[in-house]
Design a protein around this motif. Structure first.
Motif, PDB file in Angstrom:
ATOM      1  N   GLU A 115       0.821  -1.215   0.000  1.00  0.00           N
ATOM      2  CA  GLU A 115       0.000   0.000   0.000  1.00  0.00           C
ATOM      3  C   GLU A 115       0.853   1.262   0.000  1.00  0.00           C
ATOM      4  N   GLU A 116       1.942   1.246   0.748  1.00  0.00           N
ATOM      5  CA  GLU A 116       2.803   2.425   0.825  1.00  0.00           C
ATOM      6  C   GLU A 116       3.423   2.743  -0.539  1.00  0.00           C
ATOM      7  N   GLU A 117       3.864   1.701  -1.240  1.00  0.00           N
ATOM      8  CA  GLU A 117       4.461   1.894  -2.557  1.00  0.00           C
ATOM      9  C   GLU A 117       3.434   2.399  -3.546  1.00  0.00           C
ATOM     10  N   LEU A 118       2.225   1.830  -3.498  1.00  0.00           N
ATOM     11  CA  LEU A 118       1.154   2.278  -4.382  1.00  0.00           C
ATOM     12  C   LEU A 118       0.824   3.744  -4.146  1.00  0.00           C
ATOM     13  N   ALA A 119       0.692   4.110  -2.871  1.00  0.00           N
ATOM     14  CA  ALA A 119       0.364   5.493  -2.531  1.00  0.00           C
ATOM     15  C   ALA A 119       1.440   6.446  -3.062  1.00  0.00           C
ATOM     16  N   LYS A 120       2.683   6.045  -2.920  1.00  0.00           N
ATOM     17  CA  LYS A 120       3.790   6.878  -3.393  1.00  0.00           C
ATOM     18  C   LYS A 120       3.746   7.035  -4.907  1.00  0.00           C
ATOM     19  N   ARG A 121       3.502   5.932  -5.610  1.00  0.00           N
ATOM     20  CA  ARG A 121       3.457   5.980  -7.074  1.00  0.00           C
ATOM     21  C   ARG A 121       2.264   6.800  -7.557  1.00  0.00           C
ATOM     22  N   LEU A 122       1.119   6.640  -6.906  1.00  0.00           N
ATOM     23  CA  LEU A 122      -0.079   7.373  -7.305  1.00  0.00           C
ATOM     24  C   LEU A 122       0.059   8.871  -7.055  1.00  0.00           C
ATOM     25  N   ASP A 123       0.703   9.231  -5.957  1.00  0.00           N
ATOM     26  CA  ASP A 123       0.892  10.647  -5.653  1.00  0.00           C
ATOM     27  C   ASP A 123       1.701  11.358  -6.727  1.00  0.00           C
ATOM     28  N   GLY A 124       2.448  10.575  -7.490  1.00  0.00           N
ATOM     29  CA  GLY A 124       3.235  11.165  -8.559  1.00  0.00           C
ATOM     30  C   GLY A 124       2.470  11.316  -9.863  1.00  0.00           C
ATOM     31  N   MET A 125       1.199  10.882  -9.866  1.00  0.00           N
ATOM     32  CA  MET A 125       0.381  10.978 -11.075  1.00  0.00           C
ATOM     33  C   MET A 125      -0.577  12.165 -10.968  1.00  0.00           C
ATOM     34  N   ARG A 126      -0.692  12.916 -12.041  1.00  0.00           N
ATOM     35  CA  ARG A 126      -1.585  14.081 -12.025  1.00  0.00           C
ATOM     36  C   ARG A 126      -2.499  14.040 -13.239  1.00  0.00           C
ATOM     37  N   PHE A 127      -3.793  13.898 -12.973  1.00  0.00           N
ATOM     38  CA  PHE A 127      -4.790  13.881 -14.045  1.00  0.00           C
ATOM     39  C   PHE A 127      -5.391  15.274 -14.209  1.00  0.00           C
ATOM     40  N   THR A 128      -5.625  15.670 -15.444  1.00  0.00           N
ATOM     41  CA  THR A 128      -6.299  16.930 -15.726  1.00  0.00           C
ATOM     42  C   THR A 128      -7.318  16.733 -16.831  1.00  0.00           C
ATOM     43  N   LEU A 129      -8.316  17.588 -16.854  1.00  0.00           N
ATOM     44  CA  LEU A 129      -9.389  17.516 -17.845  1.00  0.00           C
ATOM     45  C   LEU A 129      -9.467  18.853 -18.559  1.00  0.00           C
ATOM     46  N   LYS A 130      -9.423  18.789 -19.890  1.00  0.00           N
ATOM     47  CA  LYS A 130      -9.471  20.010 -20.677  1.00  0.00           C
ATOM     48  C   LYS A 130     -10.567  19.923 -21.732  1.00  0.00           C
ATOM     49  N   GLY A 131     -11.122  21.090 -22.083  1.00  0.00           N
ATOM     50  CA  GLY A 131     -12.101  21.155 -23.165  1.00  0.00           C
ATOM     51  C   GLY A 131     -13.502  20.762 -22.736  1.00  0.00           C
ATOM     52  N   ALA A 132     -14.412  20.742 -23.711  1.00  0.00           N
ATOM     53  CA  ALA A 132     -15.809  20.381 -23.469  1.00  0.00           C
ATOM     54  C   ALA A 132     -16.370  19.694 -24.708  1.00  0.00           C
ATOM     55  N   GLY A 133     -17.463  18.951 -24.507  1.00  0.00           N
ATOM     56  CA  GLY A 133     -18.100  18.262 -25.623  1.00  0.00           C
ATOM     57  C   GLY A 133     -17.110  17.370 -26.353  1.00  0.00           C
ATOM     58  N   PRO A 134     -17.111  17.420 -27.697  1.00  0.00           N
ATOM     59  CA  PRO A 134     -16.217  16.562 -28.479  1.00  0.00           C
ATOM     60  C   PRO A 134     -14.743  16.911 -28.295  1.00  0.00           C
ATOM     61  N   ASP A 135     -14.465  18.063 -27.713  1.00  0.00           N
ATOM     62  CA  ASP A 135     -13.086  18.490 -27.507  1.00  0.00           C
ATOM     63  C   ASP A 135     -12.562  18.144 -26.114  1.00  0.00           C
ATOM     64  N   SER A 136     -13.361  17.410 -25.318  1.00  0.00           N
ATOM     65  CA  SER A 136     -12.906  17.004 -23.988  1.00  0.00           C
ATOM     66  C   SER A 136     -11.675  16.117 -24.118  1.00  0.00           C
ATOM     67  N   CYS A 137     -10.730  16.318 -23.215  1.00  0.00           N
ATOM     68  CA  CYS A 137      -9.489  15.564 -23.281  1.00  0.00           C
ATOM     69  C   CYS A 137      -8.976  15.281 -21.873  1.00  0.00           C
ATOM     70  N   LEU A 138      -8.768  13.995 -21.557  1.00  0.00           N
ATOM     71  CA  LEU A 138      -8.225  13.598 -20.265  1.00  0.00           C
ATOM     72  C   LEU A 138      -6.723  13.373 -20.420  1.00  0.00           C
ATOM     73  N   LEU A 139      -5.957  14.002 -19.555  1.00  0.00           N
ATOM     74  CA  LEU A 139      -4.508  13.904 -19.642  1.00  0.00           C
ATOM     75  C   LEU A 139      -3.915  13.362 -18.350  1.00  0.00           C
ATOM     76  N   LEU A 140      -2.829  12.638 -18.482  1.00  0.00           N
ATOM     77  CA  LEU A 140      -2.043  12.167 -17.348  1.00  0.00           C
ATOM     78  C   LEU A 140      -0.646  12.740 -17.523  1.00  0.00           C
ATOM     79  N   GLU A 141      -0.241  13.565 -16.561  1.00  0.00           N
ATOM     80  CA  GLU A 141       1.049  14.249 -16.666  1.00  0.00           C
ATOM     81  C   GLU A 141       1.154  15.024 -17.978  1.00  0.00           C
ATOM     82  N   ASP A 142       0.047  15.706 -18.330  1.00  0.00           N
ATOM     83  CA  ASP A 142      -0.030  16.550 -19.522  1.00  0.00           C
ATOM     84  C   ASP A 142       0.080  15.773 -20.829  1.00  0.00           C
TER      85      ASP A 142
END
Length: 228
Positions: free
Chosen positions: A56-83
């Motif tokens: 669990e500790e290793e997973l938490a550490k690895r996950l904390d290094g991941m950053r998800f962002t959401l850009k756009g709307a409708g057909p232009d929606s885009c999910l990004l991981l680390e940009d």
């Protein structure tokens, strides 16, 4: 008067049409589309095959290094991981099974829940997944739960893969879907179940447009359009 971002949730098992319908509804309403399944798949793909056995500790550490962002709307929606845009490399059935395995882990679900809720506070969106209406967005403006026979879902998934130019074994896909259904519905943390106030829709006998018409009408009846 708007009181903040509007959230619509669409839950259901693999291959039921969540992605197509969530994208379509987001397009109609001109709001963002959030593919939470892609978040779990991307995390599983990044963590690798040993993810389900990590401490669990290793997973938490690895996950904390991941950053998800959401850009756009409708057909232009885009999910990004680390940009970086999350692509088709996470769409294999093997990655899907690994994603389902790590999704049963509390540390993973808590991290994803926080990430998803943060995006929901920032913009109106249609969120698809397996526990959107029950756990992540329990106060969503409108909730849907999609279902269809496993055989119908496997055939649909097989066609999708073939249209992408990839080999697909319908029987193998059916077996993997049934395994994943069991994993998702029987896990102790956030099992796949309809929210009490969700509208249940069987997608096996309806066209995407018929389902979208129904969803849009139900959303309109809640007064949601006036808040967008």
């Amino acid at each position: 008067m708007s009181t903040g971002p509007v959230t619509i949730t669409i839950d259901g098992p693999a291959g039921v049409g969540k992605t197509t319908l969530a994208r379509g509804l987001a397009r109609r309403l001109k709001i963002a589309y959030l593919d939470t399944g892609a978040m779990y798949r991307a995390a599983a793909w990044m963590l690798g095959p040993s993810a389900a056995e990590m401490q669990e500790e290793e997973l938490a550490k690895r996950l904390d290094g991941m950053r998800f962002t959401l850009k756009g709307a409708g057909p232009d929606s885009c999910l990004l991981l680390e940009d970086r845009v999350i692509g088709e490399q996470v769409r294999t059935e093997e990655v899907g099974l690994l994603a389902s395995s790590i999704a049963a882990l509390k540390v993973v679900r808590e991290y994803m829940k926080k990430s998803q809720q943060k995006m929901g506070r920032e913009t109106s969106l249609v969120a698809e997944g397996r526990d959107m209406g029950t756990v992540v967005f329990p106060d969503a403006s409108c909730k849907f739960f999609l279902q269809a026979d496993a055989g119908v879902r496997a055939a649909r998934r097989c066609r999708q893969l073939q249209e992408m130019g990839r080999e697909a074994d319908e029987q193998k896909i059916l077996e993997q879907m049934r395994r994943r259904d069991v994993q998702d519905s029987e896990r102790a943390i956030a099992p796949l179940v309809p929210a009490p106030d969700a509208v249940n829709i069987d997608t096996g006998s309806l066209t995407p447009e018929e389902i979208l018409d129904r969803m849009a009408a139900i959303f309109a009846d809640t007064g949601g359009r006036e808040r967008l």
